[in-house]
Design an enzyme around this catalytic site. Structure first.
Site, mmCIF file in Angstrom:
data_model
loop_
_atom_site.group_PDB
_atom_site.id
_atom_site.type_symbol
_atom_site.label_atom_id
_atom_site.label_comp_id
_atom_site.label_asym_id
_atom_site.label_seq_id
_atom_site.Cartn_x
_atom_site.Cartn_y
_atom_site.Cartn_z
ATOM 1 N N HIS A 84 39.841 32.588 36.746
ATOM 2 C CA HIS A 84 41.080 32.179 37.426
ATOM 3 C C HIS A 84 41.189 30.668 37.600
ATOM 4 O O HIS A 84 42.270 30.150 37.904
ATOM 5 C CB HIS A 84 41.159 32.806 38.828
ATOM 6 C CG HIS A 84 41.341 34.288 38.830
ATOM 7 N ND1 HIS A 84 42.341 34.924 38.126
ATOM 8 C CD2 HIS A 84 40.635 35.277 39.454
ATOM 9 C CE1 HIS A 84 42.247 36.234 38.324
ATOM 10 N NE2 HIS A 84 41.227 36.478 39.112
ATOM 11 N N ASP A 142 38.591 41.779 32.705
ATOM 12 C CA ASP A 142 38.670 41.795 34.171
ATOM 13 C C ASP A 142 40.066 42.325 34.534
ATOM 14 O O ASP A 142 41.038 42.034 33.834
ATOM 15 C CB ASP A 142 38.486 40.377 34.720
ATOM 16 C CG ASP A 142 38.431 40.328 36.237
ATOM 17 O OD1 ASP A 142 37.330 40.166 36.787
ATOM 18 O OD2 ASP A 142 39.513 40.442 36.867
ATOM 19 N N HIS A 173 42.100 41.545 36.674
ATOM 20 C CA HIS A 173 43.078 40.523 37.065
ATOM 21 C C HIS A 173 43.383 39.622 35.878
ATOM 22 O O HIS A 173 42.568 39.487 34.964
ATOM 23 C CB HIS A 173 42.540 39.725 38.252
ATOM 24 C CG HIS A 173 42.166 40.597 39.415
ATOM 25 N ND1 HIS A 173 40.867 40.874 39.758
ATOM 26 C CD2 HIS A 173 42.958 41.287 40.272
ATOM 27 C CE1 HIS A 173 40.868 41.700 40.801
ATOM 28 N NE2 HIS A 173 42.119 41.969 41.130
ATOM 29 N N ASP A 175 36.217 45.202 37.652
ATOM 30 C CA ASP A 175 37.137 45.611 38.705
ATOM 31 C C ASP A 175 38.265 46.520 38.208
ATOM 32 O O ASP A 175 39.140 46.891 38.984
ATOM 33 C CB ASP A 175 37.693 44.402 39.476
ATOM 34 C CG ASP A 175 37.929 43.197 38.602
ATOM 35 O OD1 ASP A 175 37.957 43.363 37.369
ATOM 36 O OD2 ASP A 175 38.109 42.091 39.147
HETATM 37 ZN ZN ZN Z 1 39.099 40.365 38.782
#
Ligand code: ZN
Length: 368
Positions: free
Chosen positions: A142, A179, A181, A267
């Site tokens: 991120h 991931d 996200h 996740d």
């Molecule tokens: Zn994540």
């Protein structure tokens, strides 16, 4: 030749901040008994513990690494940001982005986390290892050049890629981010470039809320070299395998990278507190096998997985073990204790038909 496993106890000592899940304490938010952000050391430490208990660790080339140095960090991050991070860290810690608290020495630990990814990539590229796993913490995908967010303090994979380019080890890189996200940091760093293909598979409108749309394809020379595959909550094993087979693998074959790097979050698992997907340990095992297959065909098997998110303390170790078993072609098998339940918890046939059509639609949109 072997599978490399890069870790360092110091990476588990990163921490800080007063949160309950992702909520800052105060007002109506009571501290948790076992408090802090979901990005705590235990998911990672328990993965390391499990590969010791199963014996798998004896089949891996276990290493630490030097922290990424200032020059290596500055290839990705502005020096003004690095100075601010280092000064805050030296002064006792704090927070300079969004949900990225750190303690005194947090700068050095983040640089070590990037260093693990950098050294792992270097050894895969120069042929000292068949493939590798970097248990980097804090995570990186991120992090924007000048703004840490989502538990990510430095852009680990981007730092590793820039170091490899500077060393003349490779020129074409593919980053596959599973991931749950959106890999907004990696996307932003390489958005205008055609030498790094970035592909992110994520839960739509999770984190960040504003990024990760399928229409974000890159800019300038980078047009077509960024792909987002946003999935609805509830996508499970079949959908993940389908996305890799029908979108990611054709895109990789078309791009022909020198190495494949996976931003490996866990996740998307069915037990994660920060997402609502239904992947299982076997999903991560199968996706790893698919990446190994692509790497074998395209780049002499050169494959690196770098740890990102994954917040179920109980379940992440089983997912990670499955990945490492596959990478190392090991027989040190640890069965998934939730397999029977999760096999039944997958989308119904009717829902899977909808998901299949969605993947077909996205493949049409993303692939020429
Ligand atoms: Zn994540």
């Amino acid at each position: 030749m072997a599978t490399g496993f890069f870790w360092d106890e110091k990476c588990f000592w990163h921490g800080g901040g007063d949160y309950a899940l992702t909520l800052p304490l105060g007002d109506f938010v009571q501290p948790l008994a076992a408090g802090g952000l979901p990005e705590n050391p235990e998911t990672k430490r328990r993965l390391k513990n499990l590969i010791e208990v199963s014996g798998l660790i004896s089949e891996l080339d276990v290493q630490s690494a030097e922290p990424a140095d200032w020059l290596e960090l500055a290839r990705v991050h502005p020096e003004s940001f690095l100075r601010k991070f280092k000064e805050t860290s030296d002064a006792g810690g704090g927070e300079i982005g969004l949900r990225t608290p750190f303690l005194k020495g947090g700068f050095e630990i983040a640089a070590l986390s990037a260093g693990l990814a950098k050294e792992a990539l270097s050894q895969v590229l120069d042929g000292r290892l068949d493939n590798a796993y970097a248990l980097s913490r804090p995570p990186g995908h991120h992090c924007l050049p000048d703004w840490p967010n989502g538990f990510c303090l430095l852009a680990n994979i981007a730092i590793a890629i820039e170091a490899a380019i500077a060393a003349g080890q490779a020129t074409r890189f593919a980053v596959v981010d599973w991931d749950v996200h959106h890999g907004n940091g990696t996307e932003a760093i390489f958005y205008d470039r055609d030498d790094v293909l970035t592909i992110s598979i994520h839960q739509e409108h999770n984190y960040p809320l504003e990024t990760g749309d399928i229409t974000e394809r890159g800019t300038g020379a980078g047009v077509g070299y960024n792909m987002n595959v946003p999935l609805p909550p509830g996508a499970g094993h079949t959908t993940y395998i389908d996305v890799i087979e029908r979108i990611v693998q054709p895109a990789l074959a078309d791009f022909r990278p020198d190495v494949i790097i996976v931003a490996c979050g866990f996740d998307a698992s069915a037990f994660d507190p920060l997402a609502r997907m239904l992947a299982t340990a076997d999903t991560f095992r199968a996706m790893t096998a698919q990446m190994m297959q692509s790497a074998k065909h395209l780049c002499d098997g050169k494959l690196l997985l770098v740890h990102e998110g994954g917040y179920s303390e109980a379940y992440v170790p089983f997912c990670g073990h499955a990945v490492l078993e596959e990478l190392a072609d090991s027989t040190a098998h640890v069965p998934d204790p939730m397999a029977a339940t999760l096999t039944k918890r997958q989308p119904s046939e009717r829902m899977q038909t909808f998901l299949n059509a969605l993947v077909t639609d996205m493949a049409d949109q993303l692939l020429d």
